[in-house]
Design an enzyme around this catalytic site. Sequence first.
Site, mmCIF file in Angstrom:
data_model
loop_
_atom_site.group_PDB
_atom_site.id
_atom_site.type_symbol
_atom_site.label_atom_id
_atom_site.label_comp_id
_atom_site.label_asym_id
_atom_site.label_seq_id
_atom_site.Cartn_x
_atom_site.Cartn_y
_atom_site.Cartn_z
ATOM 1 N N LYS A 350 0.894 -1.142 -0.006
ATOM 2 C CA LYS A 350 -0.039 0.026 0.079
ATOM 3 C C LYS A 350 0.837 1.124 0.145
ATOM 4 C CE LYS A 350 -3.458 2.410 2.845
ATOM 5 N NZ LYS A 350 -3.991 2.551 4.238
ATOM 6 N N ASP A 355 -2.811 10.375 3.961
ATOM 7 C CA ASP A 355 -4.131 10.148 3.900
ATOM 8 C C ASP A 355 -4.957 10.935 5.026
ATOM 9 O OD1 ASP A 355 -6.707 8.887 3.879
ATOM 10 O OD2 ASP A 355 -6.094 7.099 5.226
ATOM 11 N N LYS A 362 -10.491 12.447 8.780
ATOM 12 C CA LYS A 362 -9.839 11.852 9.877
ATOM 13 C C LYS A 362 -10.044 13.027 10.882
ATOM 14 C CE LYS A 362 -6.663 8.701 8.114
ATOM 15 N NZ LYS A 362 -7.213 7.600 8.326
ATOM 16 N N ASP A 375 1.160 5.828 6.120
ATOM 17 C CA ASP A 375 0.201 4.951 5.564
ATOM 18 C C ASP A 375 0.965 4.458 4.045
ATOM 19 O OD1 ASP A 375 -2.215 3.900 5.955
ATOM 20 O OD2 ASP A 375 -3.289 5.673 4.912
ATOM 21 N N ASP A 435 -12.373 7.045 3.689
ATOM 22 C CA ASP A 435 -11.222 6.920 4.628
ATOM 23 C C ASP A 435 -10.826 5.289 4.483
ATOM 24 O OD1 ASP A 435 -9.146 7.505 6.134
ATOM 25 O OD2 ASP A 435 -10.206 7.318 7.892
ATOM 26 N N ARG A 439 -7.539 -0.316 0.519
ATOM 27 C CA ARG A 439 -8.120 -1.305 -0.198
ATOM 28 C C ARG A 439 -8.515 -1.011 -1.601
ATOM 29 N NH1 ARG A 439 -12.593 -2.067 4.267
ATOM 30 N NH2 ARG A 439 -11.088 -1.138 5.441
#
Length: 581
Positions: A350, A355, A362, A375, A435, A439
Amino acid sequence: MAAAIRAASTSLTLLASTSSSSCYYHSCPSIFSKLRLGPIWDISFAVTPLSSRRTKRMAHSIARATLGLTEPKKIDLSKISFAAKEIELVEWKGDILAVGVTEKDMAKDENSKFKNSTLQKLDLQLGGLLSEASSEEDFTGKAGQSTMLRIPGLGSKRVGLIGLGTAVPSAYRSLGEAVAAAAKSAQASNVAITLASSEGIATELKPTTASAIVTGAILGTFDDNRFKSETKKPALKTIDIIGLGSGPEIEKKLKYAEDVCSGIILGKELVNAPANVLTPGVLAEEATRIASDYSDVFTAKILDEEQCKELKMGSFLGVAAASANPPHFIHLCYKPPNGAVKIKLALVGKGLTFDCGGYNIKTGAGCLIELMKFDMGGSAAVLGAAKALGQIKPGGVEVHFIVAACENMISGTGMRPGDILTASNGKTIEVNNTDAEGRLTLADALIYACNQGAEKIVDLATLTGACIVALGPTIAGVFTPDDDLAKEVFGASEISGEKLWRLPLEESYWESMKSGVADMVNTGGRQGGAITAALFLKQFVDEKVQWMHIDMAGPVWNDKKKSATGFGVSTLVEWVLKNAS
């Protein structure tokens, strides 16, 4: 090596300064480099005119790359020399002689003298000071304990005992780290490390034990000072490993430890770098540099946004859409320098260089938005493994290193909650939470890995907070439907000392991932969040491929040290070598 990178009217390249590939415990100044216009490497660039909007976006990314006028400091290159020796401890000359001891080694007779023969000889030479000091300080050999004596008039200026607790592999790495810390404190240049009970270690295990000690010493010496205004130059120059053998076999194992540590340190530096320095483009540059440094075994392909559109990577591009920094899809391919390829592997990481959560931003205590530079920890592990394997050069195995690099930001062009994305295998995804973006990028990366003909795939991602809640900050969660692959990777982690725990792929939980208007949503409820995330990824892996997902959201970062750990690199390297001939 070839990389196709499109730019507006002129070729935009990333300028990297050169440095030796042996920089394994210090910062390589080229890792995060300045942006310049003009070619520097012998790389072919496809030049394609873009729209004015795209041109403005590229210009904005150049400005963002120097946000805050921050550039990594160039650190003076240093190197520790390692040697395996068989000499009497009292004959060694240097700054610190460190002895690793277990609780059993510290047993004493009725006269308060050591029963262990190595400690007996050393204590006799020191006139009983070692046994006396250990008694006064209540030193029992427990893990984390240490005692150091300054001894005038002997070959070694200091003699220390380092507690191992019990003789397990992780204890030897901790020994190396403890000695490195002592050397820093004393500004020592020359250090020797031995074990009180080295004769009790099987001959075939001695090289591995020495390798673990050296790994700890290298990583314990490393400090990431690139962004500090004042730094101290490391004093440590040599480390001798005494009593674990000598000769070509152990020297080869020490070289292996250095190679793996170079990858771990690269992984640490990538994760530690702030998002205003490490953009998706700079991450792609670092990948290209690895291929350039080890061009005898690596090729690099960097896909830009338009090329990703041609491959229909709608899931990945949906995440990237809001950022002024354009996405880069990274593909390194390792092929052995000679011999036939018997198996194809893929490592997928990833690569969210920042992010913010997107429109589901967030917020609140514990959201960790200030740490979301990490991240991309999965991609750091993958690229760190690539660097190590470029030096080790295993035979019989082809390895694909794949990263979909981008940022998850907020803007008028970004994906919204409720949008439907189409992945490159045609499956549709309703975004019910922006968020849960990692994936989405991994979906297209996994499809791409399958298309390369990979027979086994391991993906690594800082994917869910749920996994941290379940397993804490030092253990990664593992998901795989394949028991044989689980056995391979867990065997590799036992050697590396990195902690993994297998969690279930509970198919009944997929009900929460079903959408009324698309093939699936991108996140389920709060319960079992790490499991539903893994089930989501499973939808994008060919059923014939052996696949594992590692959620490393916890162990990517050491909160106490406020620094990256380099997690994943050594386990990946060990796993690839298990599959090599």
